[in-house]
Every structure is written in C-alpha cells, then in structure tokens.
Design a protein around this motif. Structure first.
Motif, PDB file in Angstrom:
ATOM      1  N   ARG A  13       0.827  -1.207   0.000  1.00 34.70           N
ATOM      2  CA  ARG A  13       0.000   0.000   0.000  1.00 34.70           C
ATOM      3  C   ARG A  13       0.867   1.266   0.000  1.00 34.70           C
ATOM      4  O   ARG A  13       0.563   2.236  -0.692  1.00 34.70           O
ATOM      5  N   SER A  14       1.947   1.239   0.766  1.00 36.49           N
ATOM      6  CA  SER A  14       2.851   2.395   0.801  1.00 36.49           C
ATOM      7  C   SER A  14       3.458   2.642  -0.575  1.00 36.49           C
ATOM      8  O   SER A  14       3.512   3.789  -1.048  1.00 36.49           O
ATOM      9  N   ALA A  15       3.930   1.576  -1.216  1.00 32.51           N
ATOM     10  CA  ALA A  15       4.518   1.712  -2.546  1.00 32.51           C
ATOM     11  C   ALA A  15       3.494   2.237  -3.540  1.00 32.51           C
ATOM     12  O   ALA A  15       3.812   3.081  -4.396  1.00 32.51           O
ATOM     13  N   ALA A  16       2.247   1.761  -3.428  1.00 34.52           N
ATOM     14  CA  ALA A  16       1.198   2.218  -4.341  1.00 34.52           C
ATOM     15  C   ALA A  16       0.946   3.708  -4.187  1.00 34.52           C
ATOM     16  O   ALA A  16       0.812   4.438  -5.182  1.00 34.52           O
ATOM     17  N   GLN A  49       0.967   9.474   6.960  1.00 31.74           N
ATOM     18  CA  GLN A  49       1.559  10.060   8.165  1.00 31.74           C
ATOM     19  C   GLN A  49       2.894   9.385   8.489  1.00 31.74           C
ATOM     20  O   GLN A  49       3.871  10.040   8.862  1.00 31.74           O
ATOM     21  N   THR A  50       2.930   8.065   8.338  1.00 33.75           N
ATOM     22  CA  THR A  50       4.174   7.330   8.579  1.00 33.75           C
ATOM     23  C   THR A  50       5.225   7.697   7.542  1.00 33.75           C
ATOM     24  O   THR A  50       6.392   7.946   7.880  1.00 33.75           O
ATOM     25  N   LEU A  51       4.828   7.759   6.277  1.00 35.63           N
ATOM     26  CA  LEU A  51       5.768   8.126   5.212  1.00 35.63           C
ATOM     27  C   LEU A  51       6.273   9.552   5.404  1.00 35.63           C
ATOM     28  O   LEU A  51       7.446   9.851   5.120  1.00 35.63           O
ATOM     29  N   GLU A  52       5.406  10.425   5.901  1.00 38.17           N
ATOM     30  CA  GLU A  52       5.824  11.808   6.145  1.00 38.17           C
ATOM     31  C   GLU A  52       6.831  11.866   7.287  1.00 38.17           C
ATOM     32  O   GLU A  52       7.847  12.584   7.201  1.00 38.17           O
ATOM     33  N   TYR A  53       6.591  11.119   8.342  1.00 33.97           N
ATOM     34  CA  TYR A  53       7.510  11.099   9.479  1.00 33.97           C
ATOM     35  C   TYR A  53       8.892  10.601   9.045  1.00 33.97           C
ATOM     36  O   TYR A  53       9.930  11.096   9.512  1.00 33.97           O
ATOM     37  N   LEU A  54       8.912   9.632   8.137  1.00 38.14           N
ATOM     38  CA  LEU A  54      10.177   9.051   7.672  1.00 38.14           C
ATOM     39  C   LEU A  54      10.835   9.877   6.571  1.00 38.14           C
ATOM     40  O   LEU A  54      11.962   9.594   6.175  1.00 38.14           O
TER      41      LEU A  54
END
Length: 241
Positions: A13-16, A49-54
């Motif tokens: 899902r993150s990659a998508a 939100q997780t991708l933004e934090y990273l």
C-alpha cells in the motif's frame, strides 16, 4: 514456476501511494490518493503520516497535497547524478570562493551520508577535484548539520544505522541551525579546520548545502558568521531558491 512471495500488505500500500503521487506529477491530495488506490481515507492517511515522518513524503505550507519527499530523492541520488544542479550552482560557488578566498563545497544528502557534487578551490583546483569522491557522515560536519536540520526523516535514517550518532550536543547543534539558518563547524569534524554551511532550496525544499571551509586561524567564528550572510546573498541574487 517458483512460489509467489508472501507480500506484506502495508508495504504494498505504501509503494502504491508513492507511485500514485509520482504519476500525479509529484503531488496529490489525500482524497485523490484514497480514491485512486482504493484505500479508505483513514488507512491512506495513516500510511501517509508514517511516510511523512520518515521523510518519504511531505506537505508544503499552504498546500494540502502530499509531495514526494527528500528521502526518495536521496535514494535515487545514490545511483543517479546531479549535473543540472551542479552546473546551475557553479557560478555561485565561484563567486563565494572569490569573496572568501577559501574552499567552497556543494554537498547533497545521499542515504545517511553527505556526497559532494562540486568543490571550488581557486588556488588548487586539481586538489579540490580529487576530493569529490569523499563522503562524510551527516553528524558533525556543517553540511551534515544543515541536512539534519532541514530535511525531514534524515535524523531517523541516521539512527537506524548509527544508534548513538545524535547525542545531546549534536541535537542542540541541529536546533541552533534551524533557528539561525546556518551551521558552524569549529574544528569538530577536522582538527584545525573551521567551516560554515547554508541550505540551498528549490521550491522551498532543501536540495543541497553550500559550505566554506578553511584554516581555523584564518576563519574564526565571527568571520564565518559574516560569510554565511554573504553566501545567502549570493544565492538570493542568483534566484536559486
């Protein structure tokens, strides 16, 4: 035919979502990302939100869209190059070198290190060119402190590979860079050498850092601070930011 691998749904899902942001021109709103991906808005929001934090995505002030973040660009940089950026900034580096009579560096974040795209030393150009292969850890150097202060997710990335890299002193230095807009290195990275670095922004994002370095006796703190403002003026006049 080999067995299909067991896929991790959250990574899929993150990659998508990252691919959709890229396909949408580098920026997309939450509702569009949820609609295109088929995810619920809450699920998409939590992943973003997780991708933004990273540091893999970010949002700009006044813009509700999610954009690809600096960490994606850093990963691409490990295999790519930055000829356009180097060519565009080269005249600024030369002007700063003439004003400071010091060595001037153009650094970019590459993974959890600093890579140098260009080094200008008007007195010893061949020696400067030979240093381009060098990479440095982010923590400690003036250029690295700029990236840790202004590129989202880099501090987290450093801690995943060097758990004790960001001690209290370094964290204080990073906060001072955020407040002042420039970073100082007073013989911390190389004995006998002082340096100052400023961020280089494009569309509001820090893409690189310009640094001046020289013998500590010739470049005390007060001179470095004055050079920081001169460097910022050169960047402003060139309309890079």
């Amino acid at each position: 035919m080999g067995k299909s691998p067991k896929l991790v749904q959250s990574i899929e899902r993150s990659a998508a979502l990252l691919e959709i942001i890229a396909q949408e021109g580098g920026g997309a709103r939450l509702r569009d990302l949820a609609a295109i991906s088929g995810l619920g808005k809450t699920t998409a929001h939590n992943i973003l939100q997780t991708l933004e934090y990273l540091g893999y995505v970010h949002r700009r002030p006044g813009d509700m869209r999610y954009h690809l973040g600096g960490r994606i660009l850093n990963l691409a940089r490990i295999l790519g190059d930055d000829h356009l950026l180097r060519d565009k900034v080269r005249p600024i580096l030369e002007a700063i070198a003439r004003d400071s009579k010091a060595t001037v560096y153009l650094g970019v974040p590459s993974g959890d290190e600093t890579a140098y795209l260009d080094i200008v030393d008007l007195e010893e150009p061949n020696i400067a060119a030979s240093r381009l292969r060098n990479r440095e850890k982010l923590e400690g150097s003036a250029v690295g402190l700029v990236f840790l202060a202004f590129v989202p997710g880099l501090g987290t990335r450093v801690l995943t590979t060097r758990a004790n890299a960001l001690n209290d002193h370094t964290l204080t230095d990073i906060e001072n860079v955020r407040i002042k807009g420039y970073a100082l290195d007073l013989e911390a990275y190389h004995p006998g050498v002082n340096a100052v670095a400023i961020p280089l922004r494009e569309s509001g994002e820090v893409r690189a850092s310009i640094a001046v370095a020289g013998p500590a006796a010739d470049f005390p703190r007060h001179r470095l601070i004055r050079l920081a403002w001169i460097m910022m003026k050169h960047v402003e006049d060139a309309n890079i930011q």
